[in-house]
Design a protein around this motif. Structure first.
Motif, mmCIF file in Angstrom:
data_model
loop_
_atom_site.group_PDB
_atom_site.id
_atom_site.type_symbol
_atom_site.label_atom_id
_atom_site.label_comp_id
_atom_site.label_asym_id
_atom_site.label_seq_id
_atom_site.Cartn_x
_atom_site.Cartn_y
_atom_site.Cartn_z
ATOM 1 N N LEU A 99 -1.328 -6.835 -19.705
ATOM 2 C CA LEU A 99 -0.979 -5.414 -19.730
ATOM 3 C C LEU A 99 -1.060 -4.727 -18.367
ATOM 4 N N ALA A 100 -0.905 -5.504 -17.316
ATOM 5 C CA ALA A 100 -0.706 -4.912 -15.994
ATOM 6 C C ALA A 100 0.764 -4.500 -15.905
ATOM 7 N N MET A 101 1.053 -3.483 -15.113
ATOM 8 C CA MET A 101 2.432 -3.026 -14.955
ATOM 9 C C MET A 101 3.122 -3.820 -13.857
ATOM 10 N N TRP A 102 4.402 -4.121 -14.071
ATOM 11 C CA TRP A 102 5.199 -4.800 -13.068
ATOM 12 C C TRP A 102 6.529 -4.101 -12.930
ATOM 13 N N PRO A 103 6.908 -3.621 -11.744
ATOM 14 C CA PRO A 103 6.235 -3.817 -10.474
ATOM 15 C C PRO A 103 4.866 -3.141 -10.420
ATOM 16 N N ALA A 104 4.022 -3.691 -9.551
ATOM 17 C CA ALA A 104 2.640 -3.208 -9.467
ATOM 18 C C ALA A 104 2.552 -1.762 -8.989
ATOM 19 N N ALA A 105 3.487 -1.321 -8.169
ATOM 20 C CA ALA A 105 3.464 0.061 -7.675
ATOM 21 C C ALA A 105 4.045 0.982 -8.751
ATOM 22 N N SER A 106 3.330 1.064 -9.862
ATOM 23 C CA SER A 106 3.723 1.883 -11.002
ATOM 24 C C SER A 106 2.491 2.618 -11.507
ATOM 25 N N VAL A 107 2.718 3.780 -12.097
ATOM 26 C CA VAL A 107 1.631 4.589 -12.651
ATOM 27 C C VAL A 107 2.068 5.062 -14.023
ATOM 28 N N SER A 108 1.170 4.955 -14.990
ATOM 29 C CA SER A 108 1.465 5.479 -16.332
ATOM 30 C C SER A 108 0.235 6.213 -16.836
ATOM 31 N N GLY A 109 0.447 7.064 -17.804
ATOM 32 C CA GLY A 109 -0.687 7.787 -18.360
ATOM 33 C C GLY A 109 -0.262 8.880 -19.313
ATOM 34 N N TYR A 110 -1.200 9.783 -19.563
ATOM 35 C CA TYR A 110 -1.003 10.894 -20.493
ATOM 36 C C TYR A 110 -1.063 12.214 -19.748
ATOM 37 N N TYR A 111 -0.523 13.252 -20.364
ATOM 38 C CA TYR A 111 -0.706 14.622 -19.891
ATOM 39 C C TYR A 111 -1.513 15.388 -20.932
ATOM 40 N N PHE A 112 -2.591 15.992 -20.497
ATOM 41 C CA PHE A 112 -3.375 16.905 -21.318
ATOM 42 C C PHE A 112 -3.380 18.258 -20.617
ATOM 43 N N ALA A 113 -3.029 19.315 -21.341
ATOM 44 C CA ALA A 113 -2.922 20.643 -20.736
ATOM 45 C C ALA A 113 -4.120 21.536 -21.016
ATOM 46 N N ALA B 230 0.833 -1.209 0.000
ATOM 47 C CA ALA B 230 0.000 0.000 0.000
ATOM 48 C C ALA B 230 0.866 1.257 0.000
ATOM 49 N N LEU B 231 1.927 1.256 0.794
ATOM 50 C CA LEU B 231 2.826 2.412 0.840
ATOM 51 C C LEU B 231 3.512 2.629 -0.511
ATOM 52 N N ALA B 232 3.955 1.551 -1.130
ATOM 53 C CA ALA B 232 4.590 1.664 -2.452
ATOM 54 C C ALA B 232 3.604 2.230 -3.473
ATOM 55 N N ASP B 233 2.339 1.779 -3.424
ATOM 56 C CA ASP B 233 1.311 2.310 -4.334
ATOM 57 C C ASP B 233 1.108 3.802 -4.115
ATOM 58 N N ARG B 234 1.019 4.216 -2.844
ATOM 59 C CA ARG B 234 0.802 5.645 -2.528
ATOM 60 C C ARG B 234 1.992 6.481 -2.983
ATOM 61 N N LEU B 235 3.205 5.960 -2.797
ATOM 62 C CA LEU B 235 4.398 6.691 -3.234
ATOM 63 C C LEU B 235 4.436 6.839 -4.752
ATOM 64 N N ALA B 236 4.002 5.797 -5.469
ATOM 65 C CA ALA B 236 3.955 5.892 -6.935
ATOM 66 C C ALA B 236 2.960 6.959 -7.367
ATOM 67 N N GLU B 237 1.799 7.008 -6.717
ATOM 68 C CA GLU B 237 0.806 8.053 -7.034
ATOM 69 C C GLU B 237 1.369 9.441 -6.715
ATOM 70 N N ALA B 238 2.081 9.561 -5.595
ATOM 71 C CA ALA B 238 2.680 10.850 -5.225
ATOM 72 C C ALA B 238 3.733 11.265 -6.248
ATOM 73 N N PHE B 239 4.503 10.300 -6.727
ATOM 74 C CA PHE B 239 5.524 10.566 -7.745
ATOM 75 C C PHE B 239 4.858 11.076 -9.029
ATOM 76 N N ALA B 240 3.778 10.413 -9.435
ATOM 77 C CA ALA B 240 3.042 10.847 -10.639
ATOM 78 C C ALA B 240 2.478 12.248 -10.445
ATOM 79 N N GLU B 241 1.956 12.537 -9.264
ATOM 80 C CA GLU B 241 1.416 13.865 -8.968
ATOM 81 C C GLU B 241 2.523 14.924 -9.018
ATOM 82 N N TYR B 242 3.677 14.595 -8.462
ATOM 83 C CA TYR B 242 4.807 15.531 -8.477
ATOM 84 C C TYR B 242 5.262 15.826 -9.911
#
Length: 198
Positions: free
Chosen positions: A143-157, A64-76
């Motif tokens: 098409l799941a990401m490994w390691p699981a504590a990963s986030v990917s996506g797009y940026y739209f401005a 859970a902590l790794a997942d939250r850190l990945a989301e925080a990294f994506a937000e940053y």
């Protein structure tokens, strides 16, 4: 991208993520970005150690902590894009509460989520960014990401970009989407099954 086909109130539009990028006919120079971040390397091994010691609580907490850190990294990184790299929101000064409410301009939707449920687009991101070679995040057969504590996506401005759910789509759009993507109708059916109108 896929477009909502919901019956809406008069004056309400059916969205597609493509609405938030300037059409090439306008000759407006516009951008879309993509990203992948991870904080998951070593997480599974640490969780396994806790499980060996019958400590399920800490095993779950590590993941859970790794997942939250990945989301925080994506937000940053999204903040960096808005305020520095693309700089379309140079003077952004939002409180933590405003950040949680996503009061900023722009969005970072992820393949597989409500606005773009097409997991196959992860393949495009992996190819564009050489994700596996550059940071080691792999895609599984499903098409799941490994390691699981990963986030990917797009940026739209686009200032009016918003999150939305695609909802159910009809066979005509599935057929058109398959043609545009260069895959079979059956392959689109497989990946978008939860979004198909019966």
């Amino acid at each position: 991208t896929l477009r909502q086909q919901l019956k809406k109130y008069k004056g309400k539009h059916n969205f597609a993520l493509a609405d938030f990028i300037a059409p090439k006919e306008t000759e407006i120079q516009d951008y879309i970005g993509c990203f992948c971040v991870t904080t998951g390397f070593g997480t599974q091994e640490l969780a396994n150690e806790f499980e060996k010691n019958l400590d399920d609580y800490n095993s779950i907490m590590v993941k859970a902590l790794a997942d939250r850190l990945a989301e925080a990294f994506a937000e940053y990184l999204h903040w960096q894009v808005r305020t520095q790299n693309w700089g379309y929101a140079k003077n952004e000064n939002l409180s933590n509460a405003e950040l949680i409410k996503e009061s900023y301009k722009g969005i970072r939707p992820a393949p597989g989520y409500p606005a773009c449920p097409d997991h196959l687009e992860k393949l495009s991101i992996w190819k564009l960014l050489n994700v596996e070679e550059n940071i080691g995040v792999e895609l599984t057969e499903s098409l799941a990401m490994w390691p699981a504590a990963s986030v990917s996506g797009y940026y739209f401005a686009h200032p009016e970009a918003r999150y939305f759910g695609l909802g159910k789509i009809k066979p005509d759009q599935v057929e058109d989407f398959a043609k545009r993507k260069g895959v079979t109708y059956q392959e689109v059916e497989k990946w978008l099954n939860p979004n198909l109108a019966l």
